[in-house]
Motif scaffolding. Sequence first.
Motif, PDB file in Angstrom:
ATOM      1  N   MET A 199      46.755  25.283  33.741  1.00 49.10           N
ATOM      2  CA  MET A 199      46.943  26.329  34.615  1.00 49.10           C
ATOM      3  C   MET A 199      46.059  26.268  35.825  1.00 49.10           C
ATOM      4  O   MET A 199      46.185  26.647  37.185  1.00 49.10           O
ATOM      5  CB  MET A 199      46.714  27.652  33.919  1.00 49.10           C
ATOM      6  CG  MET A 199      47.807  27.904  32.976  1.00 49.10           C
ATOM      7  SD  MET A 199      49.573  28.059  33.715  1.00 49.10           S
ATOM      8  CE  MET A 199      50.387  27.231  32.473  1.00 49.10           C
ATOM      9  N   ASP A 200      44.776  25.771  35.664  1.00 44.64           N
ATOM     10  CA  ASP A 200      43.746  25.699  36.846  1.00 44.64           C
ATOM     11  C   ASP A 200      44.319  24.467  37.862  1.00 44.64           C
ATOM     12  O   ASP A 200      44.329  24.850  38.786  1.00 44.64           O
ATOM     13  CB  ASP A 200      42.525  25.197  36.290  1.00 44.64           C
ATOM     14  CG  ASP A 200      41.421  25.203  37.513  1.00 44.64           C
ATOM     15  OD1 ASP A 200      41.238  26.166  38.122  1.00 44.64           O
ATOM     16  OD2 ASP A 200      41.034  24.190  37.581  1.00 44.64           O
ATOM     17  N   GLN A 201      44.810  23.570  37.212  1.00 42.73           N
ATOM     18  CA  GLN A 201      45.655  22.469  38.145  1.00 42.73           C
ATOM     19  C   GLN A 201      46.885  23.153  38.904  1.00 42.73           C
ATOM     20  O   GLN A 201      46.826  22.807  39.977  1.00 42.73           O
ATOM     21  CB  GLN A 201      46.261  21.351  37.362  1.00 42.73           C
ATOM     22  CG  GLN A 201      45.150  20.432  36.841  1.00 42.73           C
ATOM     23  CD  GLN A 201      46.153  19.326  35.744  1.00 42.73           C
ATOM     24  OE1 GLN A 201      46.932  19.730  35.340  1.00 42.73           O
ATOM     25  NE2 GLN A 201      45.564  18.115  35.771  1.00 42.73           N
ATOM     26  N   MET A 202      47.544  24.020  38.247  1.00 41.90           N
ATOM     27  CA  MET A 202      48.628  24.696  39.031  1.00 41.90           C
ATOM     28  C   MET A 202      48.087  25.544  40.161  1.00 41.90           C
ATOM     29  O   MET A 202      48.655  25.592  41.062  1.00 41.90           O
ATOM     30  CB  MET A 202      49.668  25.362  37.939  1.00 41.90           C
ATOM     31  CG  MET A 202      50.276  24.228  36.924  1.00 41.90           C
ATOM     32  SD  MET A 202      51.303  23.056  37.788  1.00 41.90           S
ATOM     33  CE  MET A 202      50.275  21.812  37.938  1.00 41.90           C
ATOM     34  N   ARG A 203      46.897  26.291  39.770  1.00 39.59           N
ATOM     35  CA  ARG A 203      46.455  27.394  40.689  1.00 39.59           C
ATOM     36  C   ARG A 203      46.106  26.540  42.066  1.00 39.59           C
ATOM     37  O   ARG A 203      46.082  26.943  43.067  1.00 39.59           O
ATOM     38  CB  ARG A 203      45.147  28.142  39.934  1.00 39.59           C
ATOM     39  CG  ARG A 203      44.609  29.020  40.829  1.00 39.59           C
ATOM     40  CD  ARG A 203      43.264  29.724  40.501  1.00 39.59           C
ATOM     41  NE  ARG A 203      42.470  28.538  40.021  1.00 39.59           N
ATOM     42  CZ  ARG A 203      41.454  27.769  40.698  1.00 39.59           C
ATOM     43  NH1 ARG A 203      41.643  28.012  41.943  1.00 39.59           N
ATOM     44  NH2 ARG A 203      40.817  26.847  40.247  1.00 39.59           N
ATOM     45  N   ARG A 204      45.434  25.340  41.786  1.00 37.96           N
ATOM     46  CA  ARG A 204      44.869  24.578  42.773  1.00 37.96           C
ATOM     47  C   ARG A 204      45.947  23.871  43.902  1.00 37.96           C
ATOM     48  O   ARG A 204      45.923  23.747  44.983  1.00 37.96           O
ATOM     49  CB  ARG A 204      43.903  23.423  42.251  1.00 37.96           C
ATOM     50  CG  ARG A 204      42.765  23.726  41.852  1.00 37.96           C
ATOM     51  CD  ARG A 204      41.667  22.630  41.655  1.00 37.96           C
ATOM     52  NE  ARG A 204      42.204  21.635  41.226  1.00 37.96           N
ATOM     53  CZ  ARG A 204      42.269  21.188  40.011  1.00 37.96           C
ATOM     54  NH1 ARG A 204      41.807  22.098  39.103  1.00 37.96           N
ATOM     55  NH2 ARG A 204      42.843  19.846  39.752  1.00 37.96           N
ATOM     56  N   ARG A 240      54.709  32.287  39.581  1.00 37.32           N
ATOM     57  CA  ARG A 240      53.300  32.748  39.718  1.00 37.32           C
ATOM     58  C   ARG A 240      52.850  31.755  40.822  1.00 37.32           C
ATOM     59  O   ARG A 240      51.890  32.526  41.768  1.00 37.32           O
ATOM     60  CB  ARG A 240      52.409  32.317  38.614  1.00 37.32           C
ATOM     61  CG  ARG A 240      51.039  33.194  38.542  1.00 37.32           C
ATOM     62  CD  ARG A 240      50.322  33.064  37.610  1.00 37.32           C
ATOM     63  NE  ARG A 240      49.268  33.698  37.631  1.00 37.32           N
ATOM     64  CZ  ARG A 240      48.124  33.681  36.709  1.00 37.32           C
ATOM     65  NH1 ARG A 240      48.403  33.207  35.550  1.00 37.32           N
ATOM     66  NH2 ARG A 240      46.954  34.218  37.046  1.00 37.32           N
ATOM     67  N   TRP A 241      52.893  30.333  41.242  1.00 37.34           N
ATOM     68  CA  TRP A 241      52.061  29.863  42.032  1.00 37.34           C
ATOM     69  C   TRP A 241      53.358  29.032  42.936  1.00 37.34           C
ATOM     70  O   TRP A 241      52.849  28.333  43.748  1.00 37.34           O
ATOM     71  CB  TRP A 241      51.255  28.682  41.392  1.00 37.34           C
ATOM     72  CG  TRP A 241      50.143  29.545  40.633  1.00 37.34           C
ATOM     73  CD1 TRP A 241      49.032  30.092  41.365  1.00 37.34           C
ATOM     74  CD2 TRP A 241      49.822  29.577  39.370  1.00 37.34           C
ATOM     75  NE1 TRP A 241      48.088  30.505  40.491  1.00 37.34           N
ATOM     76  CE2 TRP A 241      48.630  30.036  39.125  1.00 37.34           C
ATOM     77  CE3 TRP A 241      50.374  28.812  38.279  1.00 37.34           C
ATOM     78  CZ2 TRP A 241      48.017  30.424  37.980  1.00 37.34           C
ATOM     79  CZ3 TRP A 241      49.670  29.099  36.934  1.00 37.34           C
ATOM     80  CH2 TRP A 241      48.645  29.821  37.099  1.00 37.34           C
ATOM     81  N   LYS A 291      48.625  25.592  44.648  1.00 40.61           N
ATOM     82  CA  LYS A 291      48.995  26.758  45.542  1.00 40.61           C
ATOM     83  C   LYS A 291      48.530  26.733  47.005  1.00 40.61           C
ATOM     84  O   LYS A 291      48.770  27.019  47.915  1.00 40.61           O
ATOM     85  CB  LYS A 291      48.722  28.185  44.936  1.00 40.61           C
ATOM     86  CG  LYS A 291      49.315  29.163  45.822  1.00 40.61           C
ATOM     87  CD  LYS A 291      49.266  30.455  44.864  1.00 40.61           C
ATOM     88  CE  LYS A 291      50.002  31.545  46.041  1.00 40.61           C
ATOM     89  NZ  LYS A 291      50.779  32.399  45.488  1.00 40.61           N
ATOM     90  N   ASN A 292      47.191  25.908  46.993  1.00 39.55           N
ATOM     91  CA  ASN A 292      46.563  25.641  48.456  1.00 39.55           C
ATOM     92  C   ASN A 292      47.441  24.547  49.332  1.00 39.55           C
ATOM     93  O   ASN A 292      47.070  24.512  50.389  1.00 39.55           O
ATOM     94  CB  ASN A 292      45.216  24.991  48.015  1.00 39.55           C
ATOM     95  CG  ASN A 292      44.523  26.088  47.485  1.00 39.55           C
ATOM     96  OD1 ASN A 292      44.377  27.325  47.501  1.00 39.55           O
ATOM     97  ND2 ASN A 292      43.493  25.606  46.563  1.00 39.55           N
ATOM     98  N   ILE A 339      54.942  28.972  36.124  1.00 42.57           N
ATOM     99  CA  ILE A 339      54.359  28.239  37.224  1.00 42.57           C
ATOM    100  C   ILE A 339      54.917  28.286  38.431  1.00 42.57           C
ATOM    101  O   ILE A 339      54.475  28.456  39.600  1.00 42.57           O
ATOM    102  CB  ILE A 339      54.195  26.571  36.562  1.00 42.57           C
ATOM    103  CG1 ILE A 339      53.067  26.783  35.486  1.00 42.57           C
ATOM    104  CG2 ILE A 339      54.013  25.760  37.942  1.00 42.57           C
ATOM    105  CD1 ILE A 339      53.197  25.277  34.901  1.00 42.57           C
ATOM    106  N   THR A 394      43.394  17.416  44.182  1.00 47.60           N
ATOM    107  CA  THR A 394      44.436  17.949  43.398  1.00 47.60           C
ATOM    108  C   THR A 394      45.683  17.174  43.395  1.00 47.60           C
ATOM    109  O   THR A 394      45.858  16.463  44.369  1.00 47.60           O
ATOM    110  CB  THR A 394      44.520  19.430  44.015  1.00 47.60           C
ATOM    111  OG1 THR A 394      43.704  20.170  44.081  1.00 47.60           O
ATOM    112  CG2 THR A 394      45.972  20.113  43.179  1.00 47.60           C
TER     113      THR A 394
END
Length: 130
Positions: A72-77, A119-120, A79-80, A116, A38
Amino acid sequence: MPRGEKRPTILVDVQEKLPLTRYFDPKLVQVEVCHLETGDYALKGAGELLAIERKSLADCLNCCTHDRPRFMDQMRRLKNYPSRFLIVEATREAIEAEAYRPNVRPSSVINALLGIGVRWNVCVVYADGP
């Protein structure tokens, strides 16, 4: 840097098309190109703690419109990671003033970036260029 001290190593993702390595002082840091799960940049030895995603203005505009699901998938990842950043290579003022070519409403871009952050919990950093 004092003799015997190790320089930190900046990890750069192999898919980074225009890496910022020319801005890194080799006397202060080392650079290693590798596959990052990521983000575009990380710090060796702290890869599970820090991830940085960088977007040029053109890429950011595309990510906030046509390529939004992947972005958005990049941004969700991101969050880890305890420390996560999105660096946009443009000032917020430039985006708001539509200082770019594509026909994208500035409010759409700004709202996507604000979302972004909320949310994340990604820290969005506006930079005036690379």
